[in-house]
Design a protein around this motif. Structure first.
Motif, PDB file in Angstrom:
ATOM      1  N   ALA A  52      -0.617  -0.632  27.579  1.00  0.00           N
ATOM      2  CA  ALA A  52      -0.201  -2.039  27.533  1.00  0.00           C
ATOM      3  C   ALA A  52       1.321  -2.127  27.535  1.00  0.00           C
ATOM      4  CB  ALA A  52      -0.743  -2.693  26.274  1.00  0.00           C
ATOM      5  N   VAL A  53       1.836  -3.122  28.215  1.00  0.00           N
ATOM      6  CA  VAL A  53       3.285  -3.350  28.291  1.00  0.00           C
ATOM      7  C   VAL A  53       3.577  -4.726  27.698  1.00  0.00           C
ATOM      8  CG1 VAL A  53       5.251  -3.647  29.870  1.00  0.00           C
ATOM      9  CG2 VAL A  53       3.557  -1.851  30.294  1.00  0.00           C
ATOM     10  N   GLU A  54       4.646  -4.796  26.891  1.00  0.00           N
ATOM     11  CA  GLU A  54       5.003  -6.068  26.255  1.00  0.00           C
ATOM     12  C   GLU A  54       6.365  -6.545  26.721  1.00  0.00           C
ATOM     13  OE1 GLU A  54       3.367  -6.440  21.931  1.00  0.00           O
ATOM     14  OE2 GLU A  54       4.153  -4.424  22.279  1.00  0.00           O
ATOM     15  N   LEU A  55       6.552  -7.855  26.588  1.00  0.00           N
ATOM     16  CA  LEU A  55       7.787  -8.512  27.013  1.00  0.00           C
ATOM     17  C   LEU A  55       8.476  -9.086  25.778  1.00  0.00           C
ATOM     18  CD1 LEU A  55       9.406  -9.606  29.489  1.00  0.00           C
ATOM     19  CD2 LEU A  55       8.018 -11.660  29.298  1.00  0.00           C
ATOM     20  N   LEU A  56       9.769  -8.820  25.670  1.00  0.00           N
ATOM     21  CA  LEU A  56      10.576  -9.362  24.578  1.00  0.00           C
ATOM     22  C   LEU A  56      11.524 -10.378  25.183  1.00  0.00           C
ATOM     23  CD1 LEU A  56      10.068  -7.871  21.803  1.00  0.00           C
ATOM     24  CD2 LEU A  56       9.747  -6.320  23.746  1.00  0.00           C
ATOM     25  N   THR A  57      11.559 -11.568  24.640  1.00  0.00           N
ATOM     26  CA  THR A  57      12.459 -12.602  25.160  1.00  0.00           C
ATOM     27  C   THR A  57      13.479 -12.954  24.085  1.00  0.00           C
ATOM     28  OG1 THR A  57      10.697 -13.451  26.555  1.00  0.00           O
ATOM     29  CG2 THR A  57      12.580 -14.903  26.195  1.00  0.00           C
ATOM     30  N   LEU A  58      14.746 -12.728  24.392  1.00  0.00           N
ATOM     31  CA  LEU A  58      15.844 -12.994  23.458  1.00  0.00           C
ATOM     32  C   LEU A  58      16.570 -14.243  23.943  1.00  0.00           C
ATOM     33  CD1 LEU A  58      17.427  -9.385  23.487  1.00  0.00           C
ATOM     34  CD2 LEU A  58      15.411 -10.151  22.224  1.00  0.00           C
ATOM     35  N   THR A  59      16.817 -15.177  23.050  1.00  0.00           N
ATOM     36  CA  THR A  59      17.535 -16.399  23.425  1.00  0.00           C
ATOM     37  C   THR A  59      18.620 -16.648  22.399  1.00  0.00           C
ATOM     38  OG1 THR A  59      15.388 -17.259  24.117  1.00  0.00           O
ATOM     39  CG2 THR A  59      17.211 -18.811  24.130  1.00  0.00           C
ATOM     40  N   ASN A  60      19.835 -16.964  22.860  1.00  0.00           N
ATOM     41  CA  ASN A  60      20.910 -17.189  21.886  1.00  0.00           C
ATOM     42  C   ASN A  60      21.194 -18.683  21.707  1.00  0.00           C
ATOM     43  OD1 ASN A  60      22.695 -18.029  23.889  1.00  0.00           O
ATOM     44  ND2 ASN A  60      24.181 -16.394  23.558  1.00  0.00           N
ATOM     45  N   ALA A  61      22.195 -18.982  20.876  1.00  0.00           N
ATOM     46  CA  ALA A  61      22.497 -20.371  20.502  1.00  0.00           C
ATOM     47  C   ALA A  61      22.887 -21.224  21.708  1.00  0.00           C
ATOM     48  CB  ALA A  61      23.629 -20.392  19.480  1.00  0.00           C
ATOM     49  N   HIS A  62      23.377 -20.597  22.778  1.00  0.00           N
ATOM     50  CA  HIS A  62      23.820 -21.364  23.947  1.00  0.00           C
ATOM     51  C   HIS A  62      22.783 -21.370  25.063  1.00  0.00           C
ATOM     52  CE1 HIS A  62      27.690 -19.818  22.067  1.00  0.00           C
ATOM     53  NE2 HIS A  62      27.528 -21.073  21.701  1.00  0.00           N
ATOM     54  N   GLY A  63      21.590 -20.894  24.759  1.00  0.00           N
ATOM     55  CA  GLY A  63      20.516 -20.928  25.745  1.00  0.00           C
ATOM     56  C   GLY A  63      20.512 -19.750  26.697  1.00  0.00           C
ATOM     57  N   ILE A  64      21.408 -18.796  26.506  1.00  0.00           N
ATOM     58  CA  ILE A  64      21.349 -17.587  27.343  1.00  0.00           C
ATOM     59  C   ILE A  64      20.082 -16.827  26.965  1.00  0.00           C
ATOM     60  CG2 ILE A  64      22.457 -15.355  27.833  1.00  0.00           C
ATOM     61  CD1 ILE A  64      25.113 -16.713  27.693  1.00  0.00           C
ATOM     62  N   GLU A  65      19.368 -16.382  27.986  1.00  0.00           N
ATOM     63  CA  GLU A  65      18.076 -15.740  27.737  1.00  0.00           C
ATOM     64  C   GLU A  65      18.019 -14.386  28.448  1.00  0.00           C
ATOM     65  OE1 GLU A  65      13.864 -17.643  28.574  1.00  0.00           O
ATOM     66  OE2 GLU A  65      14.527 -16.317  30.199  1.00  0.00           O
ATOM     67  N   VAL A  66      17.605 -13.366  27.703  1.00  0.00           N
ATOM     68  CA  VAL A  66      17.418 -12.024  28.255  1.00  0.00           C
ATOM     69  C   VAL A  66      15.963 -11.646  28.039  1.00  0.00           C
ATOM     70  CG1 VAL A  66      18.050  -9.584  28.032  1.00  0.00           C
ATOM     71  CG2 VAL A  66      19.812 -11.353  27.757  1.00  0.00           C
ATOM     72  N   ARG A 159      16.221  -9.836  14.130  1.00  0.00           N
ATOM     73  CA  ARG A 159      17.195 -10.921  14.098  1.00  0.00           C
ATOM     74  C   ARG A 159      18.147 -10.566  12.974  1.00  0.00           C
ATOM     75  NH1 ARG A 159      17.271 -16.356  11.838  1.00  0.00           N
ATOM     76  NH2 ARG A 159      18.462 -17.664  13.269  1.00  0.00           N
ATOM     77  N   SER A 160      19.445 -10.575  13.221  1.00  0.00           N
ATOM     78  CA  SER A 160      20.415 -10.186  12.206  1.00  0.00           C
ATOM     79  C   SER A 160      21.643 -11.071  12.338  1.00  0.00           C
ATOM     80  CB  SER A 160      20.827  -8.716  12.403  1.00  0.00           C
ATOM     81  OG  SER A 160      21.664  -8.626  13.540  1.00  0.00           O
ATOM     82  N   ASP A 161      22.643 -10.817  11.516  1.00  0.00           N
ATOM     83  CA  ASP A 161      23.904 -11.568  11.620  1.00  0.00           C
ATOM     84  C   ASP A 161      24.529 -11.426  12.999  1.00  0.00           C
ATOM     85  OD1 ASP A 161      23.882 -12.614   9.157  1.00  0.00           O
ATOM     86  OD2 ASP A 161      25.699 -11.618   8.440  1.00  0.00           O
ATOM     87  N   SER A 162      24.297 -10.275  13.659  1.00  0.00           N
ATOM     88  CA  SER A 162      24.948 -10.063  14.953  1.00  0.00           C
ATOM     89  C   SER A 162      24.219 -10.723  16.096  1.00  0.00           C
ATOM     90  CB  SER A 162      25.082  -8.586  15.277  1.00  0.00           C
ATOM     91  OG  SER A 162      24.663  -7.792  14.265  1.00  0.00           O
ATOM     92  N   GLY A 163      22.954 -11.048  15.927  1.00  0.00           N
ATOM     93  CA  GLY A 163      22.234 -11.676  17.022  1.00  0.00           C
ATOM     94  C   GLY A 163      20.749 -11.386  16.934  1.00  0.00           C
ATOM     95  N   VAL A 164      20.097 -11.552  18.079  1.00  0.00           N
ATOM     96  CA  VAL A 164      18.673 -11.230  18.152  1.00  0.00           C
ATOM     97  C   VAL A 164      18.523 -10.052  19.093  1.00  0.00           C
ATOM     98  CG1 VAL A 164      17.786 -13.519  17.626  1.00  0.00           C
ATOM     99  CG2 VAL A 164      18.383 -12.953  19.990  1.00  0.00           C
ATOM    100  N   GLY A 165      17.495  -9.248  18.866  1.00  0.00           N
ATOM    101  CA  GLY A 165      17.398  -8.098  19.747  1.00  0.00           C
ATOM    102  C   GLY A 165      16.114  -7.329  19.618  1.00  0.00           C
ATOM    103  N   VAL A 166      16.133  -6.185  20.277  1.00  0.00           N
ATOM    104  CA  VAL A 166      14.985  -5.287  20.269  1.00  0.00           C
ATOM    105  C   VAL A 166      15.489  -3.849  20.218  1.00  0.00           C
ATOM    106  CG1 VAL A 166      14.842  -5.472  22.806  1.00  0.00           C
ATOM    107  CG2 VAL A 166      12.897  -4.547  21.521  1.00  0.00           C
ATOM    108  N   VAL A 167      14.809  -3.056  19.384  1.00  0.00           N
ATOM    109  CA  VAL A 167      15.095  -1.619  19.320  1.00  0.00           C
ATOM    110  C   VAL A 167      13.975  -0.911  20.057  1.00  0.00           C
ATOM    111  CG1 VAL A 167      15.469   0.359  17.809  1.00  0.00           C
ATOM    112  CG2 VAL A 167      16.098  -1.927  17.015  1.00  0.00           C
TER     113      VAL A 167
END
Ligand code: GLA
Length: 392
Positions: A52-66, A159-167
């Motif tokens: 199975a493959v999963e998708l992580l969607t990161l969105t910041n305060a200005h709407g930038i999405e990765v 989610r941390s002080d530096s932003g949102v992410g994935v390890v």
């Protein structure tokens, strides 16, 4: 400092490290408010072998999405605003998992165990000769036949002080593609509210092995991969580069860029000298496909490696890295045979990559910075992609 939320001590350390990196950015771009972004996790499909493959969607305060997936740690899309605020997708790729599995020239992928080429797939380490898989003419390219771009990584969102992410984590077994030792690799993507995508690499090994991890996103800042990138203006902070032979293996020379089509010390359109076939290096690469030796000006840590400006939309991309080099690849092998996202056909040079890295074929060039990681050592590397706009 206050931690908004954290899952483990390791992630706190990552957040601290990310803050230290931010301190290296110009003061005007600093922002100490807590991250307000979101991270979501959804199924993205199943590989032919049932994984199975999963998708992580990161969105910041200005709407930038990765959007990134566990297969290859691939970045599928980056949506960023132009100077009018319009969001477009600024990277090449496919809409679905199937495209990536069928045929992908490393779109958006994590590349390893060793990014770039190793001549004839051979090197000697501690008196032993190793033969790696060869998958690019006579040479080994981007980790071999099943490199880090083609495995499913474990993922932990945060989610941390530096932003949102994935390890993302992956263990490459001893003998993988011919490499010695078990390599434990960790790659972290953090999307910050300063509109940066921070990529942190970490690895350890139980036997000496070369390691050279990179990220192979193809950018097209005009949006949606609709036209070539030749009008993008590029600056690379490099006085020199590593010339190559006809199979794109470095000759070992560190040559000055002055007076050549490789002089990007000032912002210059990518296309202005790309077809100078009288230049042997341009001829070997079919355009740009070369490692630039970054000017660190004696400074360790993050250095400004490159800036790209797309004049029609005003989008800019700045690349900072701890690495000594960057491969600038101008999408020369794109030839219209790939139909990517939303049916867009990726023609010649519709995307470019800036692959921060150690120099190609380093295990065979003692004069290049070493890529050898030993047991007990930690491989650490960071690259920051910063998004912004410029006004005419
Ligand atoms: C790197 C290589 C190129 C090419 C691309 C993917 O940039 O240097 O030659 O392999 O990856 O096609």
């Amino acid at each position: 400092m206050t931690m908004v939320r954290h899952r483990s001590a390791a992630l706190v350390l990552l957040a601290l490290a990310a803050q230290r990196a931010c301190a290296a950015r110009p003061a005007a771009t600093r922002d100490h408010s807590p991250a307000t972004g979101r991270v979501t996790r959804t199924p993205f499909g199943t590989l032919p072998d049932g994984q199975a493959v999963e998708l992580l969607t990161l969105t910041n305060a200005h709407g930038i999405e990765v959007r990134a997936m566990t297969y290859g740690g691939i970045i599928l899309s980056v949506r960023a605003p132009d100077r009018t605020g319009r969001l477009d997708d600024i990277v090449l790729g496919y809409d679905s998992l199937e495209g990536y599995v069928r045929k992908s020239p490393y779109f958006g992928a994590i590349v390893g165990r060793v990014g770039n080429r190793i001549a004839r797939g051979r090197f000697t380490l501690d008196g032993r000769s190793y033969a790696l898989a060869t998958n690019n003419g006579p040479n080994h390219l981007h980790g071999g036949i099943v490199g880090f771009d083609k495995v499913v990584w474990a993922a932990q969102e945060f989610r941390s002080d530096s932003g949102v992410g994935v390890v993302f984590t992956h263990t490459s077994p001893d003998g993988d593609e011919g490499y010695p030792g078990t390599l434990r690799a960790r790659v972290t993507y953090t999307l910050t509210d300063r509109d940066e995508l921070v990529v942190d690499y970490h690895a350890t090994t139980d036997r000496a092995t070369p390691v050279n991890l990179t990220q192979h996103t193809y950018w097209n800042l005009a949006g949606d991969g609709r036209r070539d990138v030749l009008g993008h203006e590029l600056m690379i902070a490099a006085d020199s580069f590593t010339p190559v032979d006809s199979t794109l293996i470095p000759t070992g020379e560190i040559a000055p860029v002055a007076g050549t089509p490789f002089d990007f010390r000032e912002l210059t359109p990518i296309g202005s000298r790309i077809d100078r076939r009288d230049d042997q290096q341009i001829a070997h690469g079919g355009g740009y496909d070369h490692n630039f030796v970054l000017d660190r000006r004696g400074a360790a840590g993050l250095a400004h490696a490159a800036r790209v400006v797309e004049p029609t939309t005003g989008r800019t991309l700045d690349v900072y890295t701890t690495e000594p080099g960057v491969q600038f690849y101008s999408g020369n092998f794109l030839d219209g045979s790939i139909t990517g996202k939303q049916g867009h056909v990726y023609q010649h040079r519709f995307g470019f990559a800036l692959e921060t890295q150690h120099f190609p074929d380093s295990p065979n060039h003692p004069n290049f910075p070493t890529t050898i990681l030993h047991p007990g050592e930690e491989y650490r590397s960071r690259t920051v992609f910063a998004f912004a706009v410029t006004r005419p």
